[in-house]
Each structure stands twice: as C-alpha cells, then as structure tokens.
Design an enzyme around this catalytic site. Structure first.
Site, PDB file in Angstrom:
ATOM      1  N   LYS A  42      36.505  34.500  40.822  1.00 38.62           N
ATOM      2  CA  LYS A  42      36.094  35.715  41.198  1.00 38.62           C
ATOM      3  C   LYS A  42      35.293  36.531  40.478  1.00 38.62           C
ATOM      4  O   LYS A  42      34.633  37.359  40.945  1.00 38.62           O
ATOM      5  CB  LYS A  42      37.568  36.649  41.751  1.00 38.62           C
ATOM      6  CG  LYS A  42      38.238  36.054  42.880  1.00 38.62           C
ATOM      7  CD  LYS A  42      37.385  36.326  44.087  1.00 38.62           C
ATOM      8  CE  LYS A  42      38.218  36.052  45.357  1.00 38.62           C
ATOM      9  NZ  LYS A  42      37.357  36.056  46.530  1.00 38.62           N
ATOM     10  N   GLU A  95      39.104  45.845  47.068  1.00 40.02           N
ATOM     11  CA  GLU A  95      40.266  45.214  47.904  1.00 40.02           C
ATOM     12  C   GLU A  95      40.874  43.902  47.249  1.00 40.02           C
ATOM     13  O   GLU A  95      40.111  43.368  46.507  1.00 40.02           O
ATOM     14  CB  GLU A  95      39.841  45.166  49.300  1.00 40.02           C
ATOM     15  CG  GLU A  95      39.272  43.659  49.737  1.00 40.02           C
ATOM     16  CD  GLU A  95      37.748  43.349  49.097  1.00 40.02           C
ATOM     17  OE1 GLU A  95      37.231  44.381  48.622  1.00 40.02           O
ATOM     18  OE2 GLU A  95      37.665  42.176  48.757  1.00 40.02           O
ATOM     19  N   SER A 103      38.909  26.572  43.221  1.00 38.89           N
ATOM     20  CA  SER A 103      38.695  27.871  42.970  1.00 38.89           C
ATOM     21  C   SER A 103      39.412  28.614  42.125  1.00 38.89           C
ATOM     22  O   SER A 103      39.046  29.755  41.624  1.00 38.89           O
ATOM     23  CB  SER A 103      38.335  28.399  44.282  1.00 38.89           C
ATOM     24  OG  SER A 103      39.742  28.269  45.078  1.00 38.89           O
TER      25      SER A 103
END
Lengths: 398, 276
Positions: free
Chosen positions: A92, A114, A381
């Site tokens: 991220k 969010e 990830s």
C-alpha cells in the site's frame, strides 16, 4: 448502453471506469488529473518518489524462490515478490507516497483515506506523519473490531480513525464516508484512495504507482531465471497489488495473468467477495466496473475473512482485463485462505496477510498445472502480523 | 425528439406570476413506510410543494447526509426499489398534477435498463429526472438519450464548479438548474453559505431555465432568504426528518410554513427576467 463509449484517453479501460461522482468533486478531479499528468512527466517527481521507495520503504523488495511451498503446490518453480517486506508491511505504501507528493504539490494540508484491513490506513497515516499533514482515516466498525492492532498503529502515527457505522460497516461504507468528507472539505483536502478503484484518474494513477511491483519483479525474474514467468498470480480485492504486478507483463502474451478473489464461505452461499466471478457491471464509487449487486440494483454486501478483500466492487481495469481475456480470475474460500496462511508459515517461515493467502491458496489448489513449466511469480502483497490475533481467536488458540 | 412535457417550466412560471419563488420538496420513496409513502406525497403536495423530488433509495447514497441515508436504508429494508418507486409515482400522478422529478443514483437505473426506465417513468407521469452521480460529460451518449426523452433532465451545479463549466451545465439543464448552495452532502444546516446571491445571479443569466437552490435549507427563515435570490427553493432533509418524527402531518405543516415564508418574499425587480 451507458459506458459503452470510450472517453478521453485514460478515463476508461474499454467501457469501464469513468467519473460517476457528484458534481462537487469534478473540479478536484480535474485538478488531480492536471497535477498528476504534469508530475508524471517530470523526472524530478519520479526521482523523489524512487528515493523514498528506496530509502524509506526498502525497495526493491526481493524476489524469493519459495522452494518448499512450490513443492507443496504440486512442483511449481515458485517465486514470491516480497511486498510484505515493505515498510508498514504491505504494498500500500507504494501508492500513498506517490499521492502524498501530489497532495503537497496541490497545497492540500489535510488527507483522508478509507481502509479495510487497515494496511492502507496505516500506509496513509505513515506518509502523513512523514510530511506533517493532518490525517483522517475512515474504517468500518466491523473492521475496527477485527483489525484492532492496525487501528492503534494509525493512532500512534497521529491519525484520527473515524469508525463508520452505516450500511455493512466495512470497506464499502468507509469509502462512502470518505467520499462524503471529500465532497464537504474538497478545497483543502486530498483523498488518498487505496486501490485502483474510484473515479478517473485514481484507477490509472494508483496503477502507475503500484506498477513498481511488476517492473521490479519482471527484471528480477529475468535476472534470476533467465526467462519470463509462465504465470503471474495475485489476490484481488479492489485489485491494486494485482494490477501493479500484472502491468509490466501485459504485453508479454505468453505470461498468464491470474487474479484470485475472495470466495468467502463459498460462492453458493452468497457470502463472498468474488466480484469478477459472480458480479455484473454497475456503478459504485465513481466508476463502472463489475459489481456485486442484488436483483434491485442495490449493492450486495460482500464477505471475506480478510477485511482487505471484503469489497463488492473491483478496479475497472480488472473488468477490462477479464472481458478481453488478457487475465483470468478465480477465487479461494475463507477456509482455503486460512489453510494457506498456515502452510506458508510452516513451509517458508513467512506469515502472509490473509489477503495474500488467497493467492497462495489458489496455487496450492491448482499449481500442479505449472509443474515442470517455467517460473510462477506470486505477489505476496502483505504480511500477516495484523491477522494473527484474528486467526488465533477464530481457531480458539487464545 | 420527443416533446418535453414542460410541466416544470409551467409551474415555475406560475410561481413567478405570483412574484414568488417555487418550492421544491424532496422525499425518499416509501418513507416513512411503504404503506404511508403515497400519503406522504399527497400531504407534501397539498401543503404547497410546487415540485416534488422523489428519491429512489440506494444502498450507497454517497452524496447524502445522515437523514436521507437513514430514510433510504429504512425504505430498502422494507422492500422499496426502483420498480416500487415507479408504481408509487403512477399512483400519485393519477391523483395530483404536481410535477415529480425522479431523483436517483445511476446504478438502480442502469440495472433496471435505461430504455425501459425512460419508458416506464414517462408512462408513470414523471416530469423530470435528476441523477446524483452523472455529472456533465460523464457519459455523453446516455446524457443525450435522457435529454431527448420527454423527461426534463435536471442538472446540478456546485460551488466548486468552474464558471465556464457552470455556464455549459446551465445551458444544458432542463426544467430547472439545481444549484448546490455549499460543498458537502445533503442535510440541514444552521447557516447558509455566504456569497449565494452573486453566484445565483450569474447562473440565472447563463441559464434558459429557472435556477433553484438546495442543500442545507431547513427552516422558513432560510427558505425566505434563498427565495430572495433564486427562482426556486429546494428542501429535502428537513422534510425527511419531519416525516420520520411526525409523519405526513408534521411534514405537511413544515411545507406549509416554508411556502408561507417564501410567499412573503418577492423576487426583487432586478432579478425578474423577461425571458421566462
């Protein structure tokens, strides 16, 4: 039919994407397009971002040959792209750093985001701490409960976490609330969307920032094995790690691209988040894409054990890749993901995020098809520290 | 091209002939309950609403504040959807001639089918259509299709809209232009935005249709303030709150008070335009 018309370059992926938002946001989206396009054409912008990726995040992340997992998956020559080793524990932050540089260019001093699993919230809170910006993160009440550790991490980093109690109390509703905040405070606030979803230019911009994953992985795979992978596998919620990994391979027709969605308790139960498998095109959060919806055109509640995949929409570029056949999309259930979570821990000493465990689960189930074939590349990830308490609780271990 | 019904234009013109702004009232279909949905519309109309906006409940009303969100979720829980809303509209239009603008997010309409929706909505007596999440240019073919229908395609302009874009939207809007008084979601506010008068004046010059102002208007005082500068006053969340608290009786009383307040304000002479 709506959307069956390609608009300005980059606004649509085939028919998917677009800007289906309240009028109040149009000026901010126009500004973002202009600022991003200008920045993206400047070498100094990328120089600054790349030095942050290197010195702050720890890029490039390794491409690790997971021999024992590959064996367990049916004899696959398996390589893990270790996005779990990034600062803050997931891919991220590749995107939040890029967007915070843009927010600074636009002179916006307040950031909203969010978050589902909390990884994007943590990555946003982190870059806001780094740049001294105010940060508000919207998170569904249900996710606040199951990701308590990440809530505390965001607070430690100076962010305000606002629990969202409307609708299904998960990522979808956190996104609604973030958009409502943005509509209200648009003049001084930048909204850092965490995935390749939302109105133009987000799907393209977030993809560009995440494409560093696939760019590195492609070069690493060639350097290590001397060839391209025969397949690239990644989990898909909104789809940012998958797009980021796939993108450098789109032109390599011989490389199979596989996205793995969350099948929750099973497709037949209706409690799942397999948007591309079980949804149909619709408009949510500003873009036209596949969408889980009921027979009345209401968005259907998604379900996944992993908060990061618990989303009824998906990035519009994935819808396009599905429709054109360039990528295929499959799924793994909660149970399969949990089993994979344990297998990776035991076989490789790596605890994966429950999101990433879906990709592992698919490979454990169907990896045999690549036995004796070229390398298979899987995007790991994120790491599973955030999920340990939830899994332990579920299994009665604590 | 299908003929426009022009009932909205005629209604604004009638209000103008009385030297007052028109009152536009929003409510969510099937609220406070599906059974009371028709009575609510009748009460709002009989209390003096010049135009009604009928909201189609949607699971993800991201442009709406708490009041309209709650009314939408409640209606959905009780089985209200677009098809049900169109049936309600048909019942209402057989009983009253107050023009109704359908107010919806894009997805329920896409799912229902655009052509089918236009057919059924026209058949049910709708006067106009307002799409919260279809800004100008988002889907030109769809926008042109709606513009060619008998429904007036009402467009929104926000305080953040650039002047050039506002002119283009105003020129395309049908029935009336919906000017959003401030950034934010729908919902009652204590204070109105400053600088409303010059913005609205500029829009009235650029627009072939009347300009109505909404978002945040909840009291008769606020309504009369807006009535002094705009062709129409739009009230939504306050009406929904009144319906939630005291049903059609309470909401009807609020609309009467709003209408009385508006009726006391004449559009000042410099705002009268001979084109309408």
């Amino acid at each position: 039919m709506v959307g069956m018309e390609a608009l300005a370059d980059g606004e649509r992926f085939g028919p998917f994407g677009g800007r289906f938002v309240p009028e109040t946001l149009i000026a901010a989206l126009d500004e973002l397009v202009e600022v991003y396009d200008a920045a993206a054409s400047e070498a100094t912008f990328w120089d600054e971002l790349e030095s942050l990726w290197r010195d702050y995040v720890g890029r490039p992340t390794p491409l690790y040959r997971a021999a024992r997992l590959g064996e367990a998956a049916g004899g696959v020559d398996l390589y893990l792209k270790r996005e779990d080793l990034n600062h803050t524990g997931a891919h991220k932050i590749n995107n939040t750093l890029g967007q915070v540089l843009l927010a600074r260019r636009m002179g916006k001093e307040r950031i909203i985001a969010e978050t589902g699993a909390g990884q994007h919230g943590v990555a946003t809170a982190t870059v806001c701490a780094l740049f001294g910006l105010r940060c508000v993160v919207y998170m569904g009440e249900e996710d606040v409960r199951r990701q308590a550790l990440n809530v505390y991490r965001m607070k430690l980093l100076g962010a305000e976490v606002r629990p969202v109690g409307s609708g299904t109390r998960t990522l979808k509703d956190a996104t609604n609330e973030a958009i409502r905040d943005w509509v209200t405070n648009v003049t001084d606030t930048h909204y850092i969307i965490g995935s390749v979803v939302g109105p133009h230019p987000y799907p393209r911009m977030v993809r560009d920032f995440q494409s560093v994953i696939g760019r590195e992985a492609r070069a690493q795979c060639l350097a290590i094995t001397g060839r391209l992978p025969c397949a690239v596998v990644a989990c898909v919620g909104g789809g940012s790690n998958a797009i980021g990994t796939f993108h450098s391979f789109l032109e390599d027709a011989e490389v199979e691209l596989v996205g793995v969605e969350a099948a929750g308790e099973g497709l037949e139960t209706g409690h799942h988040a397999a948007t591309l498998t079980a949804g149909r095109p619709g408009v949510l959060h500003g873009s036209l894409s596949f969408l889980l919806q009921d027979e009345h055109g209401q968005v259907a509640p998604a379900h996944s054990i992993s908060a990061g995949l618990d989303y009824p929409g998906v990035g519009p570029e994935h819808s396009h890749l599905k429709e054109t056949g360039r990528a295929t999309y499959t799924y793994a259930t909660d149970e399969e993901a949990l089993a994979a979570f344990h297998r990776l821990a035991r076989l490789e000493g790596i605890i994966p995020a429950l999101e990433s465990a879906h990709a592992i689960a698919f490979l454990l189930r169907e990896g045999e098809r690549w036995r004796g074939e070229g390398p298979v590349l899987l995007c790991l990830s994120g790491r599973g520290d955030k999920d340990v308490a939830q899994v332990a609780e579920r299994e009665g271990a604590i | 091209m299908s003929e426009k019904r022009e009932t909205i234009r005629d209604t604004f013109a009638a209000a103008e002939a009385e030297a007052r702004a028109a009152l536009v009232v929003y409510t969510t279909a099937g609220f406070p309950s599906p059974d009371a949905g028709l009575d609510a519309l009748l009460a709002l109309s009989d209390a003096g609403a010049d135009v009604l906006e009928l909201g189609v409940p949607f699971s993800d009303p991201l442009a709406d504040g708490p009041a309209i969100q709650a009314s939408s979720f409640r209606a959905i829980e009780r089985g209200v959807d677009l098809a049900w809303t169109l049936d309600l509209l048909r019942e209402f239009t057989t009983l009253r001639s107050t023009p109704v603008v359908l107010f919806t997010y894009l997805n329920p309409m896409l799912d229902y089918g655009v052509e089918r929706f236009l057919d059924v909505a026209v058949g049910a007596g709708a006067a106009g259509l307002l799409l919260t999440d279809l800004p100008l240019g988002a889907d030109p073919r769809l926008e042109e299709r709606i513009e060619r229908s008998p429904l007036d395609f009402v467009r929104l302009i926000a305080p953040t809209t650039t002047p050039d874009r506002a002119k283009r939207i105003a020129a395309r809007s049908q029935g009336f232009v919906y000017y959003i008084s401030r950034t934010g979601v729908t919902g009652a506010r204590r204070d109105l935005a400053h600088g409303l008068a010059p913005e609205v004046r500029a829009l009235r010059q650029a627009s072939a249709v009347p300009v109505a102002v909404g978002f945040g208007i909840s009291t008769p005082d606020q309504a009369s303030e807006v009535a002094g500068v705009a062709d129409g006053v739009i009230v939504g969340s306050a009406v929904v709150n009144a319906l939630a608290e005291g049903g059609a009786l309470r909401a009807g009383r609020l609309v009467r008070d709003l209408r009385t307040a508006i009726g006391k304000v004449s559009l000042s002479a410099n705002q009268q335009t001979s084109t309408r």
